[in-house]
Write an enzyme that holds these catalytic residues in place. Structure first.
Site, PDB file in Angstrom:
ATOM      1  N   GLU A 177       0.791  -1.232   0.000  1.00  0.00           N
ATOM      2  CA  GLU A 177       0.000   0.000   0.000  1.00  0.00           C
ATOM      3  C   GLU A 177       0.824   1.283   0.000  1.00  0.00           C
ATOM      4  OE1 GLU A 177      -2.988  -0.087   3.060  1.00  0.00           O
ATOM      5  OE2 GLU A 177      -3.950  -1.876   2.269  1.00  0.00           O
ATOM      6  N   GLU A 357      -5.374  -8.752   1.172  1.00  0.00           N
ATOM      7  CA  GLU A 357      -5.997  -8.432   2.467  1.00  0.00           C
ATOM      8  C   GLU A 357      -7.471  -8.146   2.266  1.00  0.00           C
ATOM      9  OE1 GLU A 357      -4.226  -5.148   4.663  1.00  0.00           O
ATOM     10  OE2 GLU A 357      -2.206  -5.873   4.241  1.00  0.00           O
TER      11      GLU A 357
HETATM   12  C1  FCB Z   1      -4.416  -2.035   5.630  1.00  0.00           C
HETATM   13  C2  FCB Z   1      -3.032  -2.365   6.126  1.00  0.00           C
HETATM   14  C3  FCB Z   1      -3.016  -3.400   7.220  1.00  0.00           C
HETATM   15  C4  FCB Z   1      -4.135  -3.213   8.201  1.00  0.00           C
HETATM   16  C5  FCB Z   1      -5.442  -3.064   7.489  1.00  0.00           C
HETATM   17  C6  FCB Z   1      -6.624  -2.935   8.400  1.00  0.00           C
HETATM   18  O1  FCB Z   1      -4.424  -0.781   5.032  1.00  0.00           O
HETATM   19  O2  FCB Z   1      -2.264  -2.847   5.056  1.00  0.00           O
HETATM   20  O3  FCB Z   1      -1.754  -3.367   7.832  1.00  0.00           O
HETATM   21  O4  FCB Z   1      -3.875  -2.146   9.013  1.00  0.00           O
HETATM   22  O5  FCB Z   1      -5.400  -1.971   6.620  1.00  0.00           O
END
Ligand code: FCB
Length: 449
Positions: A177, A357
Site C-alpha cells: 500500500e 488483504e
Molecule cells: C491495511 C493495512 C493493514 C491493516 C489493514 C486494516 O491498510 O495494510 O496493515 O492495518 O489496513
C-alpha cells in the site's frame, strides 16, 4: 447487525473457483512481532511515531504487540490449523538490516528463516511482503521516501532477504500500500513518519514505485530457481463512486490519485496525464529521471489487491457513509469488490490478481457469535467468486488478519483478528470467524462425492 441466529453458511459460488485458488491469512511484522529492541533490531519510523504524544490512540506502542517474535511456533500452528495454504507476512527491515543499510543482521534474518521452515513443515506456503510500512528510522532521518536513495536502499535490502530465503519462498511482494505511506505518512501526517508535506508525499510515491521496480528487477536477475519466482506489489485501489452526478469529477480525481497514479506507471509505464496536469498546476513535480518508468514497469507476476471498502463522495470530495459500517466506520461494500476486480481485469488484462488483504474490525462485544465478521468474510469471498465467474483472473483470497493486533494510529482498539489476543496474558482464542473459515476450507478440501 448482530442477531442471535447464527448463520454459518459457507460462501456460495466458490465451487466455481479453480482447485489451485490460494486461500490464506495475512499479517504484518510491526503489528504483531513486538521484541522491538531485541536481537539487534533498531527503531523503525513507527517506533518513533508511536511515541509522539497524541499520534496513536491511547499512547499504544508495538513494543510487545502480539509477542509473535517469541510465540512464532504457536502462531504458525494457528495458521496451519485454519487449513489455509498460504501465509502472507512481512519482514521487518530494521530487524534484518538495522539502520536500513549495510550488512545483514544475522539474528534478525534467522527469525524469518525459522518462520519459513516452520510454515513449510506445517504445509503452508510462505508469501513474503518485504516492506509493510516499518521503514528504518535512520533512513527517514536521511529523508525517507522523499529521497531517491531510499529506493536503492530498499532494493539492496530486498536482495539480502531474497538471497537467504529464495530457495524456499516462491512469492515476493515488494511493498504494501504505497498510497497509504505517501498520503497518511507524508501528506497528512496521521501515520509514520508524521510529515505534512505534500511535495515530499509526491516524491514518496515515485520513490516507492522505483524501489519496487528496482527490487523486482534485481531479484528476478538473481533468481536461479527452476520455474522461477513470483514477484508482485500490493496496492489498495479504493474504488470511489459519485454520490450525485455533480460528484463525478471528485470521484474521478480520487481514483486518479488513489488508483491510476500507481497502476498506470506499474502496468503501462506512464503516470496518468490528469495526475501530471493537476500536480503541475499546483507546483508539484514527480521526480522522474530518464529510465525510471521502464524500471517501474518491470513485468509483474501478480498484483496484490487489498480491499476494505468502496467510498462514495460528494462533489467536494467528502465521503458519504450512510450504510452499514464496521467498528472503524468503514463502509461494508462487498459488491464493490466484484466491480473493482472486473474493472482491473478489463483495464489491465493479463495481470493475475490475488486479494492480499480483506477483513473488518468489529467490536469484541459481538463475540462469541462474531456474526458480523463471518458475514463480512462470506460476502467478500462471494464477491471474489462472482468476479471469477465473470472471467477475472483472480487467484487467491487472504483474510486480514490472524490476530487482533496493533492497528497503526488506532492502537489496539480495533480488532480485525480471526483470533483474539488477551493483552495481559497473550493468550490467543479463536473467534467464530476463525472456526467458520477453517470449516469452509475443510469443506473445499474434502473430496466431492
Ligand atoms: C491495511 C493495512 C493493514 C491493516 C489493514 C486494516 O491498510 O495494510 O496493515 O492495518 O489496513
Amino acid at each position: 447487525m448482530t442477531t442471535d441466529a447464527h448463520d454459518l453458511r459457507p460462501p456460495s459460488g466458490t465451487p466455481g473457483l479453480p482447485s489451485g485458488f490460494r486461500w490464506g491469512v495475512s499479517t504484518s511484522a510491526f503489528q504483531i512481532e513486538g521484541a522491538a529492541a531485541e536481537d539487534g533490531r533498531t527503531p523503525s519510523i513507527w517506533d518513533t511515531f508511536s511515541r509522539v504524544p497524541g499520534a496513536v490512540t491511547g499512547g499504544d506502542t508495538a513494543d510487545v504487540a502480539c509477542d509473535h517474535y517469541h510465540r512464532m511456533p504457536e502462531d504458525v500452528a494457528l495458521v496451519a490449523g485454519l487449513g489455509v495454504d498460504t501465509y502472507r507476512f512481512s519482514v521487518a527491515w530494521p530487524r534484518v538490516q538495522p539502520g536500513g543499510r549495510g550488512p545483514v543482521n544475522a539474528r534478525g534474518l534467522d527469525f524469518y528463516d525459522r518462520l519459513v521452515d516452520a510454515l513449510l513443515s506445517a504445509g503452508v506456503d510462505p508469501w513474503i511482503t518485504l516492506h509493510h510500512w516499518d521503514l528504518p528510522q535512520e533512513l527517514e532521518d536521511a529523508g525517507g521516501w522523499a529521497e531517491r536513495g531510499t529506493a536503492h536502499r530498499f532494493a539492496d535490502y530486498a536482495l539480502l532477504v531474497f538471497g537467504r530465503l529464495h530457495d524456499r519462498v516462491t512469492t515476493w511482494t515488494t511493498l504494501n500500500e504505497p498510497w497509504c505511506v505517501a498520503t497518511y505518512g507524508y501528506a497528512e501526517g496521521t501515520h509514520a513518519p508524521g510529515r505534512r508535506d505534500r511535495a515530499a508525499a509526491v516524491r514518496a510515491v515515485h520513490h516507492q514505485l522505483l524501489a519496487h521496480g528496482e527490487a523486482v528487477t534485481r531479484m528476478r536477475a538473481a533468481s536461479t530457481r527452476d520455474g522461477g519466482h513470483t514477484f508482485g506489489i500490493t496496492l489498495n485501489p479504493t474504488p470511489t463512486l459519485p454520490h450525485t452526478p455533480e460528484a463525478k469529477e471528485a470521484a474521478e480525481e480520487a481514483e486518479a490519485f488513489g488508483i491510476r497514479m500507481y497502476l498506470e506507471p506499474l502496468l503501462r509505464g506512464h503516470y496518468p496525464d490528469t495526475v501530471l496536469a493537476r500536480l503541475g498546476r499546483e507546483g508539484f513535480a514527480l521526480p522522474v529521471e530518464p529510465g525510471d518508468l521502464e524500471v517501474i514497469s518491470a513485468p509483474l507476476d501478480v498484483l496484490g489487491v487489498n480491499y476494505y471498502f468502496t467510498e462514495t463522495v460528494r462533489a467536494d470530495g467528502t465521503p458519504v457513509r450512510d450504510g452499514a459500517t464496521t467498528a472503524l466506520g468503514w463502509p461494508v461494500t462487498p459488491s464493490g469488490l466484484t466491480d473493482l476486480l472486473v474493472r482491473l481485469h478489463r483495464d489491465h488484462p493479463g495481470v493475475p490478481i490475488v486479494i492480499t488483504e480483506n477483513g473488518a474490525a468489529f467490536a469484541d462485544a459481538h463475540l462469541p457469535h462474531d456474526q458480523d465478521r463471518v458475514d463480512f468474510l462470506r460476502a467478500h469471498i462471494e464477491a471474489v467468486a462472482a468476479a471469477h465467474a465473470q472471467g477475472v483472473d483472480v487467484r487467491g483470497y487472504f483474510a486480514w488478519t490472524l490476530l487482533d493486533n496493533f492497528e497503526w494510529a488506532h492502537g489496539y482498539g480495533p480488532t480485525f483478528g480471526l483470533f483474539s489476543v488477551d493483552r495481559a496474558t497473550q493468550e490467543r482464542t479463536p473467534k467464530r470467524s476463525a472456526l467458520w473459515y477453517r470449516d469452509f476450507l475443510k469443506s473445499r478440501a474434502a473430496p466431492t462425492a
